[in-house]
Write a protein that holds these residues in place. Structure first.
Motif, mmCIF file in Angstrom:
data_model
loop_
_atom_site.group_PDB
_atom_site.id
_atom_site.type_symbol
_atom_site.label_atom_id
_atom_site.label_comp_id
_atom_site.label_asym_id
_atom_site.label_seq_id
_atom_site.Cartn_x
_atom_site.Cartn_y
_atom_site.Cartn_z
ATOM 1 N N THR A 157 0.863 -1.191 0.000
ATOM 2 C CA THR A 157 0.000 0.000 0.000
ATOM 3 C C THR A 157 0.899 1.240 0.000
ATOM 4 O OG1 THR A 157 -0.111 -0.009 2.429
ATOM 5 C CG2 THR A 157 -1.854 -1.169 1.245
ATOM 6 N N PRO A 158 1.497 1.559 -1.135
ATOM 7 C CA PRO A 158 2.451 2.677 -1.181
ATOM 8 C C PRO A 158 1.796 4.034 -0.935
ATOM 9 C CG PRO A 158 1.928 1.910 -3.393
ATOM 10 C CD PRO A 158 1.307 0.928 -2.449
ATOM 11 N N ARG A 159 2.529 4.909 -0.247
ATOM 12 C CA ARG A 159 2.111 6.304 -0.109
ATOM 13 C C ARG A 159 2.532 7.037 -1.377
ATOM 14 N NH1 ARG A 159 2.969 10.490 4.871
ATOM 15 N NH2 ARG A 159 1.490 8.986 5.740
ATOM 16 N N LEU A 160 1.559 7.515 -2.134
ATOM 17 C CA LEU A 160 1.852 8.109 -3.434
ATOM 18 C C LEU A 160 2.073 9.616 -3.344
ATOM 19 C CD1 LEU A 160 -0.693 6.189 -5.675
ATOM 20 C CD2 LEU A 160 1.709 5.650 -5.228
ATOM 21 N N HIS A 161 2.969 10.093 -4.165
ATOM 22 C CA HIS A 161 3.257 11.523 -4.269
ATOM 23 C C HIS A 161 2.075 12.231 -4.913
ATOM 24 C CE1 HIS A 161 5.526 15.197 -5.305
ATOM 25 N NE2 HIS A 161 6.418 14.784 -4.412
ATOM 26 N N TYR A 162 1.905 13.507 -4.584
ATOM 27 C CA TYR A 162 0.799 14.279 -5.171
ATOM 28 C C TYR A 162 1.005 14.565 -6.656
ATOM 29 C CZ TYR A 162 3.963 18.270 -4.490
ATOM 30 O OH TYR A 162 5.036 19.110 -4.519
ATOM 31 N N ASP A 163 2.264 14.564 -7.104
ATOM 32 C CA ASP A 163 2.562 14.780 -8.523
ATOM 33 C C ASP A 163 2.301 13.470 -9.268
ATOM 34 O OD1 ASP A 163 3.765 14.981 -11.051
ATOM 35 O OD2 ASP A 163 5.346 16.310 -10.313
ATOM 36 N N PRO A 164 1.364 13.442 -10.224
ATOM 37 C CA PRO A 164 1.040 12.199 -10.917
ATOM 38 C C PRO A 164 2.240 11.548 -11.608
ATOM 39 C CG PRO A 164 -0.618 13.862 -11.373
ATOM 40 C CD PRO A 164 0.503 14.553 -10.658
ATOM 41 N N ALA A 165 3.156 12.357 -12.098
ATOM 42 C CA ALA A 165 4.327 11.794 -12.779
ATOM 43 C C ALA A 165 5.188 11.005 -11.801
ATOM 44 C CB ALA A 165 5.143 12.908 -13.431
ATOM 45 N N ILE A 166 5.356 11.545 -10.591
ATOM 46 C CA ILE A 166 6.155 10.851 -9.575
ATOM 47 C C ILE A 166 5.395 9.645 -9.042
ATOM 48 C CG2 ILE A 166 7.275 11.077 -7.322
ATOM 49 C CD1 ILE A 166 7.758 14.009 -7.975
ATOM 50 N N ALA A 167 4.087 9.803 -8.840
ATOM 51 C CA ALA A 167 3.270 8.684 -8.373
ATOM 52 C C ALA A 167 3.353 7.518 -9.339
ATOM 53 C CB ALA A 167 1.822 9.139 -8.198
ATOM 54 N N MET A 168 3.327 7.810 -10.624
ATOM 55 C CA MET A 168 3.388 6.746 -11.617
ATOM 56 C C MET A 168 4.756 6.062 -11.610
ATOM 57 S SD MET A 168 1.613 5.006 -13.653
ATOM 58 C CE MET A 168 0.139 6.016 -13.541
ATOM 59 N N THR B 16 0.875 22.428 -3.914
ATOM 60 C CA THR B 16 0.126 23.184 -4.912
ATOM 61 C C THR B 16 -0.179 22.295 -6.102
ATOM 62 O OG1 THR B 16 1.186 25.255 -4.259
ATOM 63 C CG2 THR B 16 0.138 25.197 -6.427
ATOM 64 N N LEU B 17 -1.454 22.195 -6.441
ATOM 65 C CA LEU B 17 -1.864 21.447 -7.629
ATOM 66 C C LEU B 17 -1.739 22.381 -8.834
ATOM 67 C CD1 LEU B 17 -3.091 18.703 -8.583
ATOM 68 C CD2 LEU B 17 -5.318 19.828 -8.463
ATOM 69 N N THR B 18 -0.963 21.958 -9.829
ATOM 70 C CA THR B 18 -0.645 22.821 -10.964
ATOM 71 C C THR B 18 -1.272 22.325 -12.264
ATOM 72 O OG1 THR B 18 1.357 21.624 -11.609
ATOM 73 C CG2 THR B 18 1.585 23.289 -9.861
ATOM 74 N N HIS B 19 -1.221 23.182 -13.271
ATOM 75 C CA HIS B 19 -1.689 22.792 -14.600
ATOM 76 C C HIS B 19 -0.869 21.625 -15.145
ATOM 77 C CE1 HIS B 19 -4.694 25.893 -15.439
ATOM 78 N NE2 HIS B 19 -3.898 26.767 -14.832
ATOM 79 N N GLN B 20 0.422 21.573 -14.799
ATOM 80 C CA GLN B 20 1.267 20.475 -15.275
ATOM 81 C C GLN B 20 0.803 19.135 -14.700
ATOM 82 O OE1 GLN B 20 3.700 20.396 -17.700
ATOM 83 N NE2 GLN B 20 3.279 18.210 -17.384
ATOM 84 N N HIS B 21 0.378 19.143 -13.443
ATOM 85 C CA HIS B 21 -0.137 17.912 -12.844
ATOM 86 C C HIS B 21 -1.373 17.425 -13.610
ATOM 87 C CE1 HIS B 21 1.718 19.431 -8.828
ATOM 88 N NE2 HIS B 21 2.597 18.757 -9.538
ATOM 89 N N VAL B 22 -2.243 18.358 -13.921
ATOM 90 C CA VAL B 22 -3.464 18.007 -14.649
ATOM 91 C C VAL B 22 -3.126 17.510 -16.055
ATOM 92 C CG1 VAL B 22 -5.615 18.929 -15.611
ATOM 93 C CG2 VAL B 22 -4.894 19.587 -13.302
ATOM 94 N N GLU B 23 -2.150 18.137 -16.695
ATOM 95 C CA GLU B 23 -1.751 17.724 -18.035
ATOM 96 C C GLU B 23 -1.136 16.326 -18.011
ATOM 97 O OE1 GLU B 23 -1.302 17.440 -21.975
ATOM 98 O OE2 GLU B 23 -2.496 18.912 -20.866
ATOM 99 N N THR B 24 -0.395 16.005 -16.964
ATOM 100 C CA THR B 24 0.167 14.661 -16.832
ATOM 101 C C THR B 24 -0.941 13.625 -16.762
ATOM 102 O OG1 THR B 24 2.145 15.464 -15.697
ATOM 103 C CG2 THR B 24 1.594 13.144 -15.400
#
Length: 198
Positions: free
Chosen positions: A38-49, A113-121
């Motif tokens: 059950t990994p703790r995922l980073h808020y940045d989707p790119a890092i989480a992936m 901070t949730l950014t446009h780049q996170h959403v684009e990822t």
């Protein structure tokens, strides 16, 4: 036959989510023969992936809830592994535009901070059409107050599913499906008295 099971938590959640802990306790009680992560995922989707990609091999199965369901869908289709998605986000990049800016994850006690780049990822991770829908089991409740349930029903229409009326985003009564998801994910049980037939 899966030997590793990864639970993927949702947006602003953590590895301590109730469903993740509930399932882990049940797996231990049933002597299910798999490694449960059950990994703790980073808020940045790119890092989480990246975190998730490093954990996956051919013997892996996935369970994803909400945004975790979105991640599980991508990984299932790209790695050919089975996944159970629970009230999954289908197009989170559309919904999260409303959350751009400062965020606080109380379960990880983290400001970010949730950014446009996170959403684009997230947009780039979207699988337009499932090429192996049979590898995904959808668990969906129509009372989900966070995500549009009909979107998931339509998107996973070629996948096996359990759709219930009522409930909420947490998926009330998740424990009722533990046997079902273990069979679907083809995970073995070392307890001969409670052997799960695959």
């Amino acid at each position: 036959m899966a030997r590793k099971l990864i639970y993927i938590h949702g947006f602003n959640s953590s590895e301590q989510s109730f469903k993740a802990q509930q399932l882990g306790q049940w797996l231990a009680q049933q002597s299910i023969d798999c490694t449960y992560l059950t990994p703790r995922l980073h808020y940045d989707p790119a890092i989480a992936m990246l975190q998730l990609e490093q954990l996956i091999d051919k013997d892996t199965a996935l369970i994803g809830s909400s945004l975790g369901g979105f991640y599980a869908t991508y990984l299932s289709q790209h790695h050919g592994v089975r996944a159970v998605v629970v009230n999954p986000a289908v197009r989170p990049f559309e919904l999260l535009h409303d959350y751009l800016g400062p965020q606080y994850n109380p379960y990880q006690q983290q400001h970010y901070t949730l950014t446009h780049q996170h959403v684009e990822t997230l947009r780039q991770l979207y699988v337009e059409s499932l090429h192996s829908p049979e590898n995904i089991l959808l668990l969906q409740q129509s009372g989900d107050e966070v995500l549009p349930y009909q979107q998931a029903v339509n998107y996973f229409s070629a996948s096996p599913s359990r759709i219930e009326f009522g409930g909420d985003h947490s998926f009330i009564g998740f424990e009722r499906y533990f046997d079902t998801l273990v069979r679907f994910l083809e995970i073995t049980n070392t307890n001969k008295e409670n052997q799960i037939q695959l």
